[in-house]
Write an enzyme that holds these catalytic residues in place. Structure first.
Site, PDB file in Angstrom:
ATOM      1  N   LYS A 122      -7.474  -3.696  -2.799  1.00 53.86           N
ATOM      2  CA  LYS A 122      -8.122  -4.397  -1.696  1.00 53.86           C
ATOM      3  C   LYS A 122      -8.881  -3.419  -0.798  1.00 53.86           C
ATOM      4  O   LYS A 122      -8.625  -2.219  -0.792  1.00 53.86           O
ATOM      5  CB  LYS A 122      -7.088  -5.164  -0.863  1.00 53.86           C
ATOM      6  CG  LYS A 122      -6.054  -4.290  -0.148  1.00 53.86           C
ATOM      7  CD  LYS A 122      -5.059  -5.143   0.637  1.00 53.86           C
ATOM      8  CE  LYS A 122      -3.980  -4.321   1.319  1.00 53.86           C
ATOM      9  NZ  LYS A 122      -4.466  -3.454   2.403  1.00 53.86           N
ATOM     10  N   ASP A 125       0.780  -1.245   0.000  1.00 55.35           N
ATOM     11  CA  ASP A 125       0.000   0.000   0.000  1.00 55.35           C
ATOM     12  C   ASP A 125       0.815   1.301   0.000  1.00 55.35           C
ATOM     13  O   ASP A 125       0.427   2.275   0.663  1.00 55.35           O
ATOM     14  CB  ASP A 125      -0.947   0.022   1.210  1.00 55.35           C
ATOM     15  CG  ASP A 125      -1.834  -1.206   1.296  1.00 55.35           C
ATOM     16  OD1 ASP A 125      -1.869  -1.997   0.330  1.00 55.35           O
ATOM     17  OD2 ASP A 125      -2.501  -1.375   2.332  1.00 55.35           O
ATOM     18  N   CYS A 159      -2.001  -2.105   8.256  1.00 56.18           N
ATOM     19  CA  CYS A 159      -1.936  -3.116   7.196  1.00 56.18           C
ATOM     20  C   CYS A 159      -0.708  -4.016   7.302  1.00 56.18           C
ATOM     21  O   CYS A 159      -0.795  -5.223   7.076  1.00 56.18           O
ATOM     22  CB  CYS A 159      -1.981  -2.433   5.832  1.00 56.18           C
ATOM     23  SG  CYS A 159      -3.527  -1.548   5.534  1.00 56.18           S
TER      24      CYS A 159
END
Length: 208
Positions: free
Chosen positions: A85, A24, A117
Site C-alpha cells: 500500500k 507494516d 499507520c
C-alpha cells in the site's frame, strides 16, 4: 441489537467475527523502531495464534519496494490478504472488501508505527463502526514517547487498548476449547519473552 452494543462497549471478542490486522512490520524498520524485537515476538505469537484458531489474518506492507517485505520471523503464509500500500491506513478498498466478505465485527490491530499507520487504521475502522482492539505490547514507533500518546488517543476515540495474552485467552474462551492445549503451549513458549517485552514493561512497571 442491544446485546451487540453491550458486547462492543465491554470489548467482548467473538472468534467468529474477529480479524487480525498486522500493520507494516517490515525489514527496513528493523533498526529504527523502538523495541523492534519485542514487537516482532508479539506479532509472531499472534500470527501463530491465528493459525491455531483459524482467525483470519490481514497483512499490509508500506511501499515494500523501498521498505522491504514483512520480516521473515513472522509467518504470514496463511494470511487471507496481503497488500502492498501507499496509503498510511490499512483500510484500503481491497481490505474493506475483505472485511465485508469475512463478516467481521472486531479487529485486533498490531504493528507500526503507532502514531501513523496504526492510529489512522484504528480511526478509519472506528469510523466504519468496527470494534477495535489495539495491542499495547504489539505496537511501536521510532520515538518511544509516541507510543503512549497514540494509545491514549486511540482509547479516547473508542478503541480498546489490550495485551496480546488477554486477547488470546478471550478468543479461546474456555479451557474445554479444542484449541486450548495448543494455545496454552503457545503462551508457555513465549512466557519468558513476554516478561522481557519492552513494550509491555516500561520502567519495570506494566502499562495499564
Amino acid at each position: 441489537m442491544a446485546s451487540v452494543a453491550v458486547a462492543r462497549r465491554l470489548g467482548r471478542l467473538n472468534p467468529k467475527t474477529t480479524v487480525f490486522f498486522l500493520c507494516d512490520i517490515q525489514e527496513r524498520f528493523r533498526t529504527g523502531i523502538h523495541a523492534f524485537e519485542s514487537l516482532v515476538q508479539v506479532a509472531q505469537k499472534m500470527s501463530k495464534f491465528s493459525q491455531i484458531t483459524k482467525i483470519p489474518l490481514i497483512v499490509t506492507e508500506q511501499y515494500s519496494k523501498g521498505l522491504g517485505n514483512t520480516v521473515s520471523e513472522i509467518p504470514i503464509d496463511h494470511a487471507v490478504h496481503v497488500e502492498d500500500k501507499s496509503k498510511f491506513s490499512m483500510l484500503t478498498p481491497l481490505v474493506s472488501s475483505k472485511l465485508k466478505e469475512l463478516k467481521a465485527e472486531s479487529v485486533v490491530l498490531f504493528g507500526i508505527e503507532s502514531h501513523v499507520c496504526v492510529l489512522q487504521t484504528c480511526l478509519d475502522l472506528l469510523a466504519q463502526e468496527y470494534d477495535v482492539h489495539v495491542l499495547a505490547d504489539g505496537v511501536s514507533s521510532m520515538n518511544a514517547p509516541e507510543i503512549d500518546i497514540s494509545l491514549n488517543r486511540m482509547a479516547r476515540a473508542g478503541a480498546h487498548v489490550v495485551s496480546s495474552e488477554s486477547v488470546m485467552f478471550q478468543l479461546t474462551g474456555d479451557s474445554k476449547s479444542p484449541d486450548f492445549k495448543a494455545v496454552s503451549g503457545l503462551v508457555k513458549e513465549y512466557q519468558e519473552l513476554a516478561r522481557q517485552n519492552l513494550l509491555l514493561f516500561k520502567n519495570n512497571k506494566a502499562q495499564l
